[in-house]
Design a protein around this motif. Structure first.
Motif, mmCIF file in Angstrom:
data_model
loop_
_atom_site.group_PDB
_atom_site.id
_atom_site.type_symbol
_atom_site.label_atom_id
_atom_site.label_comp_id
_atom_site.label_asym_id
_atom_site.label_seq_id
_atom_site.Cartn_x
_atom_site.Cartn_y
_atom_site.Cartn_z
ATOM 1 N N GLY A 44 0.815 -1.217 0.000
ATOM 2 C CA GLY A 44 0.000 0.000 0.000
ATOM 3 C C GLY A 44 0.841 1.256 0.000
ATOM 4 N N LEU A 45 1.908 1.278 0.798
ATOM 5 C CA LEU A 45 2.784 2.449 0.845
ATOM 6 C C LEU A 45 3.507 2.644 -0.484
ATOM 7 C CD1 LEU A 45 4.301 2.033 4.430
ATOM 8 C CD2 LEU A 45 2.463 3.581 3.701
ATOM 9 N N ALA A 46 3.961 1.549 -1.092
ATOM 10 C CA ALA A 46 4.631 1.638 -2.392
ATOM 11 C C ALA A 46 3.659 2.082 -3.477
ATOM 12 C CB ALA A 46 5.257 0.289 -2.754
ATOM 13 N N HIS A 47 2.410 1.627 -3.366
ATOM 14 C CA HIS A 47 1.371 2.048 -4.305
ATOM 15 C C HIS A 47 1.157 3.553 -4.188
ATOM 16 C CE1 HIS A 47 -2.594 2.259 -6.274
ATOM 17 N NE2 HIS A 47 -2.299 1.072 -6.804
ATOM 18 N N GLY A 48 1.154 4.049 -2.947
ATOM 19 C CA GLY A 48 1.032 5.485 -2.730
ATOM 20 C C GLY A 48 2.202 6.251 -3.333
ATOM 21 N N LEU A 49 3.399 5.651 -3.295
ATOM 22 C CA LEU A 49 4.577 6.283 -3.899
ATOM 23 C C LEU A 49 4.409 6.393 -5.410
ATOM 24 C CD1 LEU A 49 7.425 7.414 -3.456
ATOM 25 C CD2 LEU A 49 8.312 5.082 -3.732
ATOM 26 N N ILE A 113 9.824 -8.631 1.221
ATOM 27 C CA ILE A 113 9.158 -7.344 1.368
ATOM 28 C C ILE A 113 9.511 -6.428 0.198
ATOM 29 C CG2 ILE A 113 9.093 -5.246 2.761
ATOM 30 C CD1 ILE A 113 7.450 -7.560 3.876
ATOM 31 N N SER A 114 10.759 -6.485 -0.256
ATOM 32 C CA SER A 114 11.173 -5.640 -1.381
ATOM 33 C C SER A 114 10.407 -6.013 -2.649
ATOM 34 C CB SER A 114 12.680 -5.763 -1.619
ATOM 35 O OG SER A 114 13.044 -7.101 -1.911
ATOM 36 N N TRP A 115 10.074 -7.302 -2.785
ATOM 37 C CA TRP A 115 9.304 -7.745 -3.964
ATOM 38 C C TRP A 115 7.926 -7.093 -3.944
ATOM 39 C CZ3 TRP A 115 4.822 -10.091 -5.482
ATOM 40 C CH2 TRP A 115 4.790 -10.682 -6.747
ATOM 41 N N HIS A 116 7.309 -7.057 -2.780
ATOM 42 C CA HIS A 116 5.979 -6.456 -2.671
ATOM 43 C C HIS A 116 6.045 -4.938 -2.859
ATOM 44 C CE1 HIS A 116 4.010 -10.154 -1.635
ATOM 45 N NE2 HIS A 116 4.824 -10.360 -0.617
ATOM 46 N N ALA A 117 7.131 -4.323 -2.401
ATOM 47 C CA ALA A 117 7.310 -2.883 -2.603
ATOM 48 C C ALA A 117 7.417 -2.577 -4.095
ATOM 49 C CB ALA A 117 8.552 -2.391 -1.862
ATOM 50 N N ARG A 118 8.196 -3.368 -4.806
ATOM 51 C CA ARG A 118 8.331 -3.164 -6.257
ATOM 52 C C ARG A 118 6.998 -3.381 -6.968
ATOM 53 N NH1 ARG A 118 13.193 -6.010 -5.396
ATOM 54 N NH2 ARG A 118 12.221 -7.952 -6.131
ATOM 55 N N SER A 119 6.278 -4.419 -6.565
ATOM 56 C CA SER A 119 4.983 -4.713 -7.197
ATOM 57 C C SER A 119 3.989 -3.583 -6.967
ATOM 58 C CB SER A 119 4.414 -6.027 -6.662
ATOM 59 O OG SER A 119 5.245 -7.107 -6.997
ATOM 60 N N GLY A 120 3.954 -3.069 -5.734
ATOM 61 C CA GLY A 120 3.037 -1.980 -5.422
ATOM 62 C C GLY A 120 3.327 -0.737 -6.236
ATOM 63 N N PHE A 121 4.606 -0.453 -6.435
ATOM 64 C CA PHE A 121 4.982 0.733 -7.209
ATOM 65 C C PHE A 121 4.744 0.515 -8.702
ATOM 66 C CE2 PHE A 121 8.088 3.195 -9.653
ATOM 67 C CZ PHE A 121 7.793 4.489 -9.218
ATOM 68 N N PHE A 125 3.027 2.594 -11.670
ATOM 69 C CA PHE A 125 3.953 3.246 -12.600
ATOM 70 C C PHE A 125 3.728 2.789 -14.043
ATOM 71 C CE2 PHE A 125 8.069 3.406 -14.831
ATOM 72 C CZ PHE A 125 8.315 4.779 -14.753
ATOM 73 N N LEU A 126 3.375 1.534 -14.234
ATOM 74 C CA LEU A 126 3.177 0.997 -15.576
ATOM 75 C C LEU A 126 1.732 1.142 -16.046
ATOM 76 C CD1 LEU A 126 5.388 -2.211 -15.332
ATOM 77 C CD2 LEU A 126 5.941 -0.021 -16.404
ATOM 78 N N ASN A 127 1.020 2.062 -15.429
ATOM 79 C CA ASN A 127 -0.362 2.339 -15.823
ATOM 80 C C ASN A 127 -0.522 3.838 -16.104
ATOM 81 O OD1 ASN A 127 -3.087 2.419 -16.269
ATOM 82 N ND2 ASN A 127 -3.682 1.927 -14.177
ATOM 83 N N PRO A 128 -0.268 4.281 -17.331
ATOM 84 C CA PRO A 128 -0.345 5.713 -17.648
ATOM 85 C C PRO A 128 -1.737 6.302 -17.497
ATOM 86 C CG PRO A 128 -0.138 4.405 -19.656
ATOM 87 C CD PRO A 128 0.092 3.461 -18.505
#
Length: 214
Positions: A44-49, A113-121, A125-128
């Motif tokens: 969720g936090l990475a998604h917010g980023l 955890i880093s995998w989930h952070a990357r996925s959230g971001f 990011f890949l959705n213009p």
């Protein structure tokens, strides 16, 4: 300066955008049922980023630069399509895997955890389309003379609301009553989520083909 009423309308629009069902919600559900609450919060936090990135780009006026590179949006969409196909593959792989452990062991964390952070971001990011959403919303409040403080408030509002929503949903999904339902059906649910991603990929593929060759 932005009035309280204007900010409230902006906040509602951002909340509506964050709470709309889509690939982000499907991926969050898969994240929580697979790796638990902590992974969901990181997601969720990475998604917010990721939301911060697009909100900042639009508020800064960099969306104008994208208009001079028309194929950049298509390139990002294709990258997003590939990313979601990869996610669907992982979900199908997990759902069809034969467990060598008992049910409790099989439910333990399978990603870092880093995998989930990357996925959230990356899911953002890949959705213009996120940029298009903020372009449509922010233009209702921004003008040529908008101050830095007003732009910063808009970006911060969008970021905090999005991250808070996904963290809130994480805690809802991770509640014991939901876990008791999700745990024994985790593989079935992952298969369903994989099917959802396949449908999304098919729709995106059709749209990209129509843009390129239509």
């Amino acid at each position: 300066a932005m009035t309280l009423t204007e900010w409230f309308i902006l906040a509602l629009a951002c909340l509506a955008g964050a709470s709309s069902p889509g690939p982000s919600l499907a991926l969050l559900v898969q994240t929580v049922i697979t790796d638990g609450r902590k992974a969901g919060v990181v997601f969720g936090l990475a998604h917010g980023l990721g939301i911060f990135f697009y909100a900042f780009v639009v508020a800064s006026g960099l969306n104008i630069a994208l208009s001079f590179v028309p194929f950049l949006g298509i390139f990002i969409e294709i990258s997003g399509l590939i990313f979601m196909m990869w996610l669907a593959f992982l979900m199908f792989k997990n759902s069809l895997a034969i467990d060598k452990f008992d049910e409790v062991e099989a439910f333990k964390a399978s990603h870092s955890i880093s995998w989930h952070a990357r996925s959230g971001f990356l899911i953002v990011f890949l959705n213009p389309k996120v940029a298009i959403f903020f372009l449509a919303i922010f233009t209702q409040f921004l003008g040529e003379n908008s101050s830095f403080e007003a732009k910063s408030l808009m970006v911060l509002t969008a970021t905090v609301i999005d991250a808070s929503w996904y963290v809130f949903i994480t805690f809802i999904i991770a509640m014991p009553r939901f876990v008791r339902i999700l745990e024994p059906n985790s593989k079935r649910l992952e298969f369903i989520l994989g099917c959802i991603f396949v449908v999304i990929c098919i729709l995106l593929s059709y749209k990209i083909v129509m843009v390129l060759f239509g």
